[in-house]
Design a protein around this motif. Structure first.
Motif, short mmCIF file in Angstrom:
data_model
loop_
_atom_site.label_atom_id
_atom_site.label_comp_id
_atom_site.label_asym_id
_atom_site.label_seq_id
_atom_site.Cartn_x
_atom_site.Cartn_y
_atom_site.Cartn_z
N ARG A 109 -3.27 -9.29 -0.92
CA ARG A 109 -2.50 -8.08 -1.21
C ARG A 109 -2.96 -6.93 -0.34
NH1 ARG A 109 -3.22 -9.58 -6.60
NH2 ARG A 109 -4.75 -7.92 -6.96
N SER A 110 -4.26 -6.86 -0.13
CA SER A 110 -4.81 -5.81 0.73
C SER A 110 -4.38 -6.02 2.18
CB SER A 110 -6.34 -5.80 0.62
OG SER A 110 -6.90 -4.89 1.53
N HIS A 111 -4.54 -7.23 2.68
CA HIS A 111 -4.22 -7.51 4.07
C HIS A 111 -2.73 -7.38 4.37
CE1 HIS A 111 -8.17 -9.98 4.76
NE2 HIS A 111 -8.39 -8.72 4.39
N SER A 112 -1.90 -7.60 3.36
CA SER A 112 -0.46 -7.55 3.57
C SER A 112 0.07 -6.14 3.79
CB SER A 112 0.26 -8.22 2.39
OG SER A 112 -0.03 -9.61 2.36
N THR A 113 -0.77 -5.14 3.59
CA THR A 113 -0.35 -3.76 3.88
C THR A 113 -0.54 -3.40 5.34
OG1 THR A 113 -2.51 -2.78 3.39
CG2 THR A 113 -0.99 -3.08 1.54
N ARG A 114 -1.17 -4.28 6.10
CA ARG A 114 -1.45 -4.00 7.50
C ARG A 114 -0.20 -4.22 8.35
NH1 ARG A 114 -7.30 -7.22 7.89
NH2 ARG A 114 -8.40 -5.87 6.40
N THR A 115 0.04 -3.30 9.24
CA THR A 115 1.20 -3.38 10.14
C THR A 115 0.72 -3.18 11.57
OG1 THR A 115 1.66 -1.00 10.09
CG2 THR A 115 2.65 -2.35 8.33
N ALA A 116 1.59 -3.45 12.52
CA ALA A 116 1.24 -3.18 13.90
C ALA A 116 0.98 -1.69 14.11
CB ALA A 116 2.36 -3.66 14.83
N LEU A 117 1.73 -0.86 13.42
CA LEU A 117 1.59 0.59 13.61
C LEU A 117 0.27 1.10 13.03
CD1 LEU A 117 3.14 2.91 14.88
CD2 LEU A 117 4.14 3.39 12.63
N ASN A 118 -0.11 0.66 11.82
CA ASN A 118 -1.33 1.21 11.22
C ASN A 118 -2.59 0.44 11.59
OD1 ASN A 118 -1.68 -1.02 9.42
ND2 ASN A 118 -0.53 -0.01 7.79
N SER A 119 -2.44 -0.71 12.26
CA SER A 119 -3.61 -1.52 12.58
C SER A 119 -3.73 -1.90 14.05
CB SER A 119 -3.59 -2.80 11.74
OG SER A 119 -3.62 -2.51 10.37
N ALA A 120 -2.67 -1.77 14.81
CA ALA A 120 -2.71 -2.11 16.24
C ALA A 120 -2.03 -1.04 17.07
CB ALA A 120 -2.04 -3.47 16.48
N GLY A 121 -1.97 0.18 16.54
CA GLY A 121 -1.32 1.26 17.27
C GLY A 121 -1.94 1.52 18.62
N PHE A 122 -3.24 1.26 18.76
CA PHE A 122 -3.93 1.46 20.04
C PHE A 122 -3.45 0.51 21.13
CE2 PHE A 122 -6.08 -1.97 18.00
CZ PHE A 122 -6.68 -2.73 18.99
N LEU A 123 -2.90 -0.63 20.71
CA LEU A 123 -2.43 -1.65 21.65
C LEU A 123 -0.96 -1.48 22.02
CD1 LEU A 123 -2.78 -4.40 23.13
CD2 LEU A 123 -2.30 -5.52 20.92
N LEU A 124 -0.16 -0.93 21.13
CA LEU A 124 1.29 -0.91 21.31
C LEU A 124 1.77 -0.27 22.61
CD1 LEU A 124 2.46 -0.11 17.65
CD2 LEU A 124 2.09 -2.34 18.76
N PRO A 125 1.15 0.81 23.11
CA PRO A 125 1.64 1.41 24.35
C PRO A 125 1.57 0.49 25.57
CG PRO A 125 0.23 2.95 23.18
CD PRO A 125 0.08 1.63 22.50
#
Length: 272
Positions: A20-36
């Motif tokens: 349940r905790s891990h399922s709140t993770r998204t690309a935006l809140n957890s991989a935002g540094f990589l997205l650009p």
């Protein structure tokens, strides 16, 4: 290709409270540094994908590419596939594998990524070296990991430092490094990566709903997850200790001013 296998134990396990905790993770809140740095046709490997909420999100950023989610525990992968199916994501697959002994040839992926994984690994430098091996020239190796010693919370309730100390003991008993965030950039350089860019970001929970969610998650995790099982089996804590920690998280969650901030270090490494 390496035959090495990981010997450390994943501290959290895959109890429902953890998922349940891990399922709140998204690309935006957890991989935002990589997205650009992502391009539409990239091929991505996500090591330790878990329920794949980040992995499936990443696929949205590479519509002409492909994403592979790799996980040591195969039991969680049907849930990952179901999430991809529910969102109509076709350019994705999920495999069981060992990040410290990847079965892929050299230079197979444009991006090799792991999130909150290296803290649980017995040989994080070796895993970064393996990630670098399967990254293409001109490609990216990226990672994000928390540092448990610098969590910030309010109020300073008796018992939360006991939880922090016990978590450190359990993680080290399992062969991991709970303060991995501070080591990431150095581990990357020791693994042979030279162009390493380092940032820090945090998950922060301060509104009523988020505080309630985090509080309830750890009330349950303190008693029922692999964290609890290992603490008992390793004689690091008694059931009374765990019950006290669970009650402490409940007390924290009931405070009107409660907040918690969880910092993670991030690295983006460019392979030349």
């Amino acid at each position: 290709m390496s035959a090495k296998t990981e010997k450390a134990t994943y501290t959290h396990g895959h109890h429902a409270s953890v998922l349940r905790s891990h399922s709140t993770r998204t690309a935006l809140n957890s991989a935002g540094f990589l997205l650009p740095y992502l391009k539409p046709d990239m091929k991505i490997l996500d090591i330790g994908c878990g329920p794949a909420t980040i992995t499936v999100d990443l696929a949205e950023y590479v519509p002409q590419g492909h994403v592979t989610g790799l996980e040591r525990v195969g039991d969680i992968l049907p849930q990952a596939q179901a999430l991809a199916d529910s969102r109509g994501i076709k350019h994705i697959d999920f495999v069981v594998g060992d990040g410290n002994g990847l079965s892929y040839p050299d230079e197979s992926f444009d991006v090799v990524f792991c999130h909150q994984v290296l803290q649980h690994v017995g040989d994080p430098i070796g895993m970064l070296r393996e990630m670098n091996r399967v990254a293409k020239k001109g490609g990216i190796v990226a990672a994000r990991d928390a540092d448990y010693s610098v969590f910030m919370w309010f109020p300073e309730i008796d018992g939360l430092r006991d939880w922090q100390k016990l978590y450190d003991q359990v993680a080290r008993y399992n062969g991991g490094e709970p303060n991995a965030g501070r080591f990431l950039h150095s581990w990357a350089r020791q693994a042979g990566l030279e162009d390493v860019r380092h940032t820090v970001s945090s998950w922060s929970y301060g509104n009523k709903e988020d505080v309630k969610w985090w509080s309830e998650t750890w009330q349950e995790r303190a008693l029922k997850s692999s964290f609890a099982t290992t603490a008992l089996e390793g004689k690091l804590a008694t059931i009374e200790d765990l019950e006290r920690i669970s009650k402490t998280w409940k007390q924290w969650g009931e405070d009107v001013d409660a907040l918690i901030s969880i910092p993670s270090a991030e690295i983006v490494c460019f392979k030349h």
